[in-house]
Design a protein around this motif. Structure first.
Motif, short mmCIF file in Angstrom:
data_model
loop_
_atom_site.label_atom_id
_atom_site.label_comp_id
_atom_site.label_asym_id
_atom_site.label_seq_id
_atom_site.Cartn_x
_atom_site.Cartn_y
_atom_site.Cartn_z
N HIS A 4 -5.46 -20.50 -68.65
CA HIS A 4 -5.46 -21.00 -67.27
C HIS A 4 -4.46 -22.13 -67.06
CE1 HIS A 4 -7.90 -24.62 -68.30
NE2 HIS A 4 -8.43 -23.82 -69.20
N ASP A 5 -4.15 -22.89 -68.12
CA ASP A 5 -3.15 -23.95 -67.99
C ASP A 5 -1.79 -23.39 -67.60
OD1 ASP A 5 -4.95 -25.95 -68.57
OD2 ASP A 5 -4.53 -25.92 -70.73
N ARG A 6 -1.41 -22.30 -68.25
CA ARG A 6 -0.13 -21.65 -67.95
C ARG A 6 -0.11 -21.14 -66.51
NH1 ARG A 6 1.45 -16.85 -67.13
NH2 ARG A 6 -0.57 -15.99 -67.79
N ILE A 7 -1.21 -20.50 -66.08
CA ILE A 7 -1.28 -19.97 -64.72
C ILE A 7 -1.21 -21.11 -63.70
CG2 ILE A 7 -2.76 -18.73 -63.08
CD1 ILE A 7 -3.92 -17.19 -65.48
N ARG A 8 -1.93 -22.20 -63.97
CA ARG A 8 -1.91 -23.33 -63.05
C ARG A 8 -0.50 -23.91 -62.91
NH1 ARG A 8 -5.41 -25.76 -65.24
NH2 ARG A 8 -7.20 -25.51 -63.86
N ASP A 9 0.17 -24.10 -64.03
CA ASP A 9 1.52 -24.66 -64.00
C ASP A 9 2.46 -23.74 -63.23
OD1 ASP A 9 0.64 -26.79 -65.46
OD2 ASP A 9 1.41 -26.05 -67.37
N GLU A 10 2.33 -22.43 -63.46
CA GLU A 10 3.19 -21.47 -62.78
C GLU A 10 2.97 -21.50 -61.27
OE1 GLU A 10 3.11 -16.67 -62.17
OE2 GLU A 10 2.94 -17.40 -64.25
N PHE A 11 1.74 -21.56 -60.82
CA PHE A 11 1.45 -21.55 -59.39
C PHE A 11 1.86 -22.87 -58.72
CE2 PHE A 11 -0.47 -17.56 -59.92
CZ PHE A 11 -0.76 -17.03 -58.67
N MET A 12 1.72 -23.95 -59.40
CA MET A 12 2.16 -25.23 -58.84
C MET A 12 3.68 -25.27 -58.71
SD MET A 12 -0.41 -27.81 -60.89
CE MET A 12 0.41 -29.28 -60.28
N ARG A 13 4.34 -24.74 -59.74
CA ARG A 13 5.80 -24.81 -59.78
C ARG A 13 6.44 -23.78 -58.85
NH1 ARG A 13 6.01 -23.91 -64.58
NH2 ARG A 13 6.55 -21.70 -64.60
N GLU A 14 5.96 -22.55 -58.88
CA GLU A 14 6.64 -21.47 -58.18
C GLU A 14 6.07 -21.18 -56.79
OE1 GLU A 14 6.89 -17.99 -60.59
OE2 GLU A 14 7.69 -19.06 -62.35
N HIS A 15 4.82 -21.53 -56.56
CA HIS A 15 4.18 -21.20 -55.29
C HIS A 15 3.70 -22.41 -54.53
CE1 HIS A 15 4.42 -17.11 -56.78
NE2 HIS A 15 3.64 -17.40 -57.81
N GLY A 16 3.86 -23.59 -55.08
CA GLY A 16 3.45 -24.80 -54.41
C GLY A 16 1.96 -24.88 -54.15
N TYR A 17 1.17 -24.23 -54.99
CA TYR A 17 -0.28 -24.23 -54.80
C TYR A 17 -0.85 -25.59 -55.20
CZ TYR A 17 -5.02 -22.41 -54.54
OH TYR A 17 -6.34 -22.19 -54.20
N HIS A 18 -1.78 -26.08 -54.42
CA HIS A 18 -2.41 -27.37 -54.71
C HIS A 18 -3.80 -27.15 -55.31
CE1 HIS A 18 -3.58 -31.54 -54.35
NE2 HIS A 18 -4.67 -31.18 -53.70
N PHE A 19 -3.95 -27.57 -56.56
CA PHE A 19 -5.23 -27.45 -57.25
C PHE A 19 -6.00 -28.75 -57.16
CE2 PHE A 19 -2.71 -24.14 -59.24
CZ PHE A 19 -3.61 -23.10 -59.40
N LYS A 20 -7.30 -28.62 -56.97
CA LYS A 20 -8.16 -29.78 -56.90
C LYS A 20 -8.58 -30.25 -58.28
CE LYS A 20 -12.82 -31.10 -55.31
NZ LYS A 20 -14.07 -30.62 -54.66
N VAL A 30 -9.10 -18.22 -57.45
CA VAL A 30 -8.80 -18.14 -56.03
C VAL A 30 -7.30 -18.20 -55.78
CG1 VAL A 30 -11.03 -19.02 -55.25
CG2 VAL A 30 -9.19 -20.63 -55.75
N ALA A 31 -6.57 -18.92 -56.63
CA ALA A 31 -5.11 -18.96 -56.49
C ALA A 31 -4.50 -17.58 -56.75
CB ALA A 31 -4.51 -20.00 -57.44
N LEU A 32 -4.97 -16.93 -57.79
CA LEU A 32 -4.47 -15.59 -58.11
C LEU A 32 -4.82 -14.61 -57.00
CD1 LEU A 32 -5.37 -15.51 -61.91
CD2 LEU A 32 -3.06 -15.30 -60.97
N TYR A 33 -6.04 -14.70 -56.49
CA TYR A 33 -6.44 -13.79 -55.41
C TYR A 33 -5.61 -14.04 -54.16
CZ TYR A 33 -8.95 -11.71 -51.57
OH TYR A 33 -9.27 -10.99 -50.44
N LYS A 34 -5.41 -15.29 -53.82
CA LYS A 34 -4.64 -15.61 -52.62
C LYS A 34 -3.23 -15.03 -52.70
CE LYS A 34 -2.90 -19.49 -49.87
NZ LYS A 34 -2.80 -20.97 -49.75
N HIS A 35 -2.65 -15.03 -53.89
CA HIS A 35 -1.27 -14.57 -54.05
C HIS A 35 -1.19 -13.05 -54.21
CE1 HIS A 35 2.97 -14.87 -55.07
NE2 HIS A 35 2.75 -14.10 -56.14
#
Length: 737
Positions: free
Chosen positions: A113-129, A138-143
């Motif tokens: 999940h660390d890799r997925i979180r970093d990827e979504f923050m970097r490439e998709h600008g997703y904000h994790f709480k 939810v980030a994966l589903y949204k995308h």
């Protein structure tokens, strides 16, 4: 990790009711109108019910609980949390997307999940709480949307999310069914509601009344298809996802993943050493991923190769590569937990586990499992499992899971899944010998069909004598492996449909007269076959080697519906323990399923000459009499070779012994007295579907030096049903229903 409860308002229509309707994603429901009443009193009532539901499964997540209800009251999500990653309140559930449109509850663990979180923050600008693994869902589903987002989930999980924008609820279960997810339909003051939960007992606070599904009990279908012991309570199948469209109320279930094996006609060109190295690397990576946690991580260690190999690789990763063991660094001592049965029983492996721990230099904490402890824990174990079991091994696992918690552990690694992937059970060689392994044309058994067929004949005779007609073990009671039958013909003569009916009682042995009459002629092995999808049956008949077909059937039946339940999630989570089985990493399994059958069941030609000499090694009650399998074949051959650097020579050479508990106990001892109390006449007759005379006889013949093992196992089944009937408040089953 958590317990989840979900409520979805329905005013009419039906939810899926038959496993065969799920497989191809066909629309199962009629048009369903969803209630949109958002009155505060209705919210308060639903919130109260969801909170009480969470209390019933608080053992799954004692660290916090949360409830979220949609504005219109149509969807309610509830969650008990066992905090593993990000121990702060930021990791509490239900979780919500960064735009507030997607709401979810997730049970289980998502690795990498660390890799997925970093990827979504970097490439998709997703904000994790939070830093919790579950928020990536939810980030994966949204995308990606459904079902594409499920392809990116590596781990074990059961999840439910509500997409407000699309007006849909998505529910899904992991590929092997490590984590449970049940659903049913109830009616309350506001109409019908579709309920989903991690355990059926959670429904008791949501207007559900438990009733027996006698048919699923009699034909063993609860072990194969989507049924349970409870009428109207169904499983979301492993590797499946459910889609509920609120506008119109359509409910569909789809498959997003399935086991796959190489074509039996494809010749293997890779060097054997390369494949051994591949197994080692994939298993090591699967274990490394499962060491990530913000709490301590331990290991369940038995006397077998599977858990010992996990312990060996963990020790290597910690000491040689500096990998953290949960939140502890490489200077911390690896801690293992083991079970110790009475030594005189012949089922104790604790001395082997202790030698392994000493060789590895790790700590081992053992739980003594005497007769009194098993008797005292039986009823609680059954209540948490929510189904019967033919052995006391589940009670042993239930008690063992108290030990990690007593020593401050929430997470353990386990060895489940190795036997299914690497052909570890003694009945797999019979199916291995069903056809030549053309992927390895130079194999002696591929070159000599006469020898192969002779060995299979002997293997089937051994199994028939040992597992069916001998009442010493009492595991099977449904006919002979040698007989030609409809179930075998339906799956290319693979014998596993019968093997998957472990201790399924015959009608005349246990059930009441009206049950015998109603279900006369029931074909239990065909129930196992009928649960298979048309696609998998086609592959079994035309594409897969019989050994792989056998592995597939076992994985879809006993593994998913029994082993991963009463020897896995349910007995572990009863004590708030998250178990992580690296052998059930789907990336590892995809690799292993592409290996030739001859590398899983190793054949030793020079030992064949001893097959019919009558010389047997009877030290192990499981293998007694299975001479052709014990002498000529090595189960899990490639796993032994891949794991050789991490295990003792003793384990490298040792035959598989399934985790079972003693089945012979003295008359008037704690187990006998416990079963006499639970199986009293009034209690058994209150079930409505069991013949008390059979139970009375079993109480006389199932104990002592000359005990009838089948009688003893029948008592375990009946005592389980009585326990569930009392704790779930189940009324007597009636012949008219």
């Amino acid at each position: 990790m958590c317990g989840i409860t979900v409520s979805i308002a329905l005013s009419s229509g039906k939810v899926p009711s038959q496993a065969s309707d799920h497989v191809n994603g066909r629309d199962i429901d009629e048009k369903t109108a969803i209630s949109h009443n958002g009155h505060s009193d209705q919210h308060a009532s639903l919130r109260d019910k969801l909170n009480r539901s969470l209390d019933l499964i608080a053992h799954r997540g004692p660290d916090s609980k949360g409830v979220w209800i949609s504005e219109n009251g149509a969807v309610g999500l509830a969650h008990n949390r066992l905090s593993i990653n990000d121990l702060s309140a930021d990791g509490d559930q239900p979780i919500h997307s960064d735009d507030g449109q997607i709401h979810a509850v997730v049970n289980g663990e998502i690795y990498d999940h660390d890799r997925i979180r970093d990827e979504f923050m970097r490439e998709h600008g997703y904000h994790f709480k939070s830093r919790a693994d579950t928020e990536v869902v939810v980030a994966l589903y949204k995308h990606y949307g459904a079902p594409k987002f499920l392809e990116h989930l590596r781990g074990e999980f059961a999840l439910v999310l509500y997409d407000e924008g699309l007006g849909k609820v998505i529910a899904a279960r992991d590929r092997f069914g490590i984590k449970p997810l049940f659903y049913t339909r109830v009616r309350d003051d506001q109409g019908e509601r579709l309920l989903l939960a991690a355990e059926a007992k959670a429904f008791l606070a949501l207007d559900w009344k438990a009733e027996w599904d006698v048919g699923a009990i009699v034909d063993g279908g609860w072990q194969h298809d989507n049924r349970t012991l409870f009428s109207g309570v169904l499983k979301v199948l492993p590797g499946h996802w459910m889609e509920v469209t609120l506008e119109g109320g359509h409910v569909q279930e789809h498959r997003y993943w399935d086991l796959e094996y190489k074509d039996k006609r494809d010749v293997e060109t890779r060097p054997v050493e390369e494949m051994i190295r591949g197994v080692r690397e994939h298993l090591t990576e699967a274990i490394r991923l499962r060491l990530r946690a913000d709490v301590p991580v331990g290991i369940y260690l038995s006397g077998g190769i599977d858990s010992s190999l996990v312990a060996g690789i963990v020790t290597h990763l910690v000491r040689e590569q500096g990998v953290k063991l949960g939140n502890r660094d490489a200077t911390s001592r690896v801690c293992c937990f083991s079970i110790e049965f009475p030594r005189e029983s012949g089922f104790d492996e604790s001395d082997i586990a202790e030698r392994t721990a000493k060789w590895l230099g790790v700590q081992i904490l053992k739980k003594r499992m005497d007769e009194a402890t098993l008797a005292e824990s039986f009823a609680d174990s059954v209540y948490h499992c929510e189904h019967h079991n033919f052995d006391l091994n589940s009670v042993g696992k239930f008690v063992l899971s108290t030990v990690p918690r007593e020593h401050g552990y929430k997470v353990v690694l386990t060895g489940e899944g190795a036997d299914e992937h690497f052909a570890g059970y003694p009945f797999f060689p019979a199916d291995f010998l069903g056809e030549a392994d053309y992927s390895m044309p130079d194999s002696p058994l591929t070159k000599d069909n006469t020898l192969r067929e002779a060995l299979q004949h002997k293997a089937l005779a051994n199994l028939d004598e040992t597992l069916f007609h001998a009442r010493r073990l009492g595991f099977f009671s449904h006919g002979s492996w040698k007989e030609d039958c409809e179930a075998f013909r339906a799956v290319n003569n693979v014998r596993m449909p019968l093997g998957a009916q472990m201790s399924q009682p015959t009608l005349e042995s246990l059930f009441a007269p009206w049950v015998q009459q109603r279900y006369a002629g029931v074909n239990c092995p065909m129930v196992a076959v009928a649960a298979l999808s048309p696609e998998s049956r086609h592959k079994i008949t035309n594409k897969w080697h019989p050994l792989h077909a056998s592995e597939y059937i076992w994985s879809k039946s006993l593994l998913a519906n029994n082993i991963l339940s009463c020897l896995g999630d349910r007995t572990e989570m009863a004590h708030s323990i998250e178990a992580r089985p690296p052998f059930l990493d789907h990336v590892l399994s995809d690799y292993v399923n592409g290996l030739p059958p001859s590398l899983k069941v190793g054949y030793t030609p020079e030992k064949t000459k001893t097959i019919c000499t009558g010389e047997e090694d009877n030290q192990d009650p499981w293998w007694e009499g299975v001479d052709v399998i014990r002498t000529a074949f090595t189960e899990k051959w490639i796993l032994r070779e891949a794991g050789k650097p991490f295990i003792t020579q003793e384990l490298y050479e040792r035959k598989k012994h399934p985790y079972t508990a003693p089945n012979r106990w003295p008359k008037n001892g704690p187990v006998h007295r416990m079963l006499q109390t639970i199986c009293a006449r009034e209690k058994v007759e209150n079930l409505g579907f069991v013949n008390y005379n059979a139970i009375k006889n079993a109480l006389d013949t199932g104990f002592g030096d000359d005990a009838d093992a089948l009688a003893f196992r029948g008592l375990l089944l009946t005592a389980s049903w009585v326990t569930l009937s009392e704790r779930f408040g189940i009324e007597q089953a009636q012949a008219a229903k």
